[in-house]
Design an enzyme around this catalytic site. Structure first.
Site, PDB file in Angstrom:
ATOM      1  N   MET A  79       2.906   0.826  -5.859  1.00 30.48           N
ATOM      2  CA  MET A  79       4.027   0.998  -6.656  1.00 30.48           C
ATOM      3  C   MET A  79       4.086   0.263  -8.223  1.00 30.48           C
ATOM      4  O   MET A  79       2.760  -0.076  -8.453  1.00 30.48           O
ATOM      5  CB  MET A  79       5.231   0.020  -6.105  1.00 30.48           C
ATOM      6  CG  MET A  79       5.873   0.587  -4.799  1.00 30.48           C
ATOM      7  SD  MET A  79       7.355  -0.519  -4.136  1.00 30.48           S
ATOM      8  CE  MET A  79       8.417  -0.228  -5.282  1.00 30.48           C
ATOM      9  N   HIS A  80       4.713   0.659  -9.026  1.00 28.78           N
ATOM     10  CA  HIS A  80       4.885   0.046 -10.366  1.00 28.78           C
ATOM     11  C   HIS A  80       3.850   0.530 -11.244  1.00 28.78           C
ATOM     12  O   HIS A  80       4.038   0.216 -12.623  1.00 28.78           O
ATOM     13  CB  HIS A  80       4.611  -1.489 -10.204  1.00 28.78           C
ATOM     14  CG  HIS A  80       5.473  -2.177  -9.220  1.00 28.78           C
ATOM     15  ND1 HIS A  80       6.620  -2.209  -9.087  1.00 28.78           N
ATOM     16  CD2 HIS A  80       4.819  -3.056  -8.416  1.00 28.78           C
ATOM     17  CE1 HIS A  80       6.908  -2.816  -7.891  1.00 28.78           C
ATOM     18  NE2 HIS A  80       6.264  -3.441  -7.446  1.00 28.78           N
ATOM     19  N   ASP A 236       4.821   2.420  -1.345  1.00 29.16           N
ATOM     20  CA  ASP A 236       3.806   2.206  -0.235  1.00 29.16           C
ATOM     21  C   ASP A 236       4.568   1.366   0.838  1.00 29.16           C
ATOM     22  O   ASP A 236       4.488   1.596   2.301  1.00 29.16           O
ATOM     23  CB  ASP A 236       2.692   1.739  -0.576  1.00 29.16           C
ATOM     24  CG  ASP A 236       2.560   0.407  -1.561  1.00 29.16           C
ATOM     25  OD1 ASP A 236       3.725  -0.010  -1.926  1.00 29.16           O
ATOM     26  OD2 ASP A 236       1.464  -0.216  -1.972  1.00 29.16           O
TER      27      ASP A 236
END
Length: 487
Positions: A79-80, A236
């Site tokens: 992520m991110h 995830d």
């Protein structure tokens, strides 16, 4: 047949799953990671795409008949990550990843520009999130910022290459700090705080919805009879929850991967920003989740293994399957800063309590215990938010270590279940989301039951009491030890 693809920090993994949920094949290829400065972490998005193609080519070569019948593809990814695209979808710079801590100053600037940020997102604005990374680019690389046409998350860049669509799912989008997490839509005030608009964001879907179909040239390349739908997918951790069956309220799992996650599914949006708890959308409609996140879980053990020049499995095997008492040394696992509960990108790790008799085994055990204490921090603030965690599935590479799970169960004072399934990770969860999108399942949660439990690791009562005292010392030392180098 259904395919699940997971864009991991160190590798891409793809799996083939049958309609009954059994895994029929898998393939994985590594992806390189760059650390151009201390505290920075970047990847070239083209490496993700190359590894995805390698895994799908491998599946097609190994199981051509099964690949021919694929009707749904699900995506998962770390992520991110800020993947910045210009005109004609040109990648403008390496993607800035989840474990990059350069944007601490920009977090405060975003919260000052949008005082309601925590109420909208249910989260503290943290350096690992996407928005502060883009704010950093705006300040330090203005020529790059001016060329941004789209901002995509890692798995959504792969989606663009697969289908040509700009799309994301709610769980992954919740980690950008641009999403109104309760309402499940982009927030114009938060976008404005970083100089962006909705036009630069992908369209939003639930993780179980179809966002598009595989490009024709790729369908032919991978030997599929018809173009499968590509599901919204998940970040995830939400994908791992789908794989482990943590989709009902209260279901939990503990992930001992590169980073560490204590994940609990919720029926409603339940933030606790005071404890730096992550409150995000789940991959299923009308479902949310909470996470406590630590940045260096197996990363801590791998760092120590490199330091002493021995493989990590050799180090843990030397401890046996259980320990009799806490290590005389104490380890602070803040090698990349920390998220829950400190939200402190500047925190750093270290050993305490060393003397002339300290052995390699003492330090190995201290590393395992330090990571477990960080997980106990996560459990504490989840409980402060009113969330009860009675037990949890243990997943991730670290869960293959009996001694680490034994330590973890005693430190948390909770039973940890270990699955009998060969693979219940993010790629498997992504395949389940691909199945939900392909079949139009009205109850997608029914496609995601928990796997059979192979065995349960119970807390050692005597050790649990000793670790409770040790944890109090760990907490008390944080302020002094994590910033000792700043003095």
């Amino acid at each position: 047949m259904f395919v699940g693809i997971d864009i991991g920090t160190t590798s891409v993994k793809s799996v083939l799953m049958a309609e009954d949920g059994t895994l029929r094949a898998s393939a994985a290829f590594p992806v390189p990671l760059s650390r151009p400065q201390a505290g920075w972490s970047e990847q070239d998005p083209e490496h993700w795409w190359s590894a995805v193609c390698d895994t799908l080519d491998a599946l097609a070569a190994a199981e051509p008949r099964l690949m021919a019948g694929v009707t749904g593809i699900g995506l998962s990814g770390h992520m991110h990550g800020a993947t910045l695209l210009g005109a004609d979808d040109v990648v403008l710079r390496p993607a800035i990843l989840w474990n990059d801590g350069r944007a601490a100053a920009e977090c405060a600037e975003i919260e000052a520009a949008c005082p309601e940020a925590r109420a909208i997102t249910g989260n503290i604005v943290m350096p690992g999130f996407t928005a502060p990374k883009v704010a950093w680019v705006r300040k330090h690389e203005p020529a790059v910022f001016e060329r941004i046409r789209k901002v995509l998350l890692p798995k959504d860049y792969v989606r663009l290459k697969l289908t040509g669509d700009y799309a994301s799912d709610m769980s992954d989008a919740a980690g950008t700090c641009w999403l109104d997490v309760g309402a499940r839509r982009w927030s114009d005030p938060l976008l404005a705080a970083t100089g962006l608009t909705r036009d630069q964001m992908p369209a939003l879907y639930e993780g179980t919805e179809a966002t598009g179909r595989l490009r024709e040239a790729l369908r032919v390349r991978f030997g599929m009879d018809r173009a499968p739908v590509v599901a919204g997918g998940a970040g995830d951790n939400a994908a791992s929850a789908c794989g482990i069956g943590a989709v009902e309220p209260g279901a939990a799992f503990l992930s001992l991967g590169t980073s560490g996650v204590l994940f609990v599914s919720n029926a409603r949006f339940s933030p606790n920003t005071a404890g730096a708890v992550h409150a995000f959308c789940h991959a299923l409609p009308d479902t949310w989740h909470q996470m406590g996140v630590i940045l260096s879980a197996t990363d801590s053990l791998n760092w120590f293994a490199r330091l002493v020049g021995a493989p990590a499995p050799e180090l843990t095997a030397a401890l046996g399957e259980r320990v009799a008492k806490p290590s005389p040394a104490l380890f602070m696992p803040y090698l990349s800063g920390e998220r829950t509960p400190h939200n402190d990108a500047g925190a750093r790790g270290g050993f305490l309590g060393l003397d002339q008799t300290s052995s390699r085994q003492d330090l190995t055990q201290a590393v395992l215990e330090g990571v477990a204490f960080a997980f106990r921090d996560c459990l504490r603030v989840l409980e402060d938010a009113g969330t009860a965690v009675e037990r949890a599935f243990a997943v991730g590479g670290g869960a293959n270590s009996p001694v680490w799970l034994s330590i973890m169960a005693s430190v948390l004072d909770r039973p940890l279940d270990v699955s009998a399934a060969a693979d219940v990770g993010a790629a498997f969860g992504a395949a389940r989301l691909g199945q939900a999108a392909a079949t139009g399942a009205r109850d997608p949660g029914a496609l995601m039951p928990p796997p059979p439990v192979q065995h349960t690791v119970l807390p050692d009562r005597a050790l649990a009491a000793a670790y409770a005292e040790r944890y109090d010392r760990y907490r008390a030392l944080y302020a002094a030890a994590a910033h000792a180098a700043d003095a």
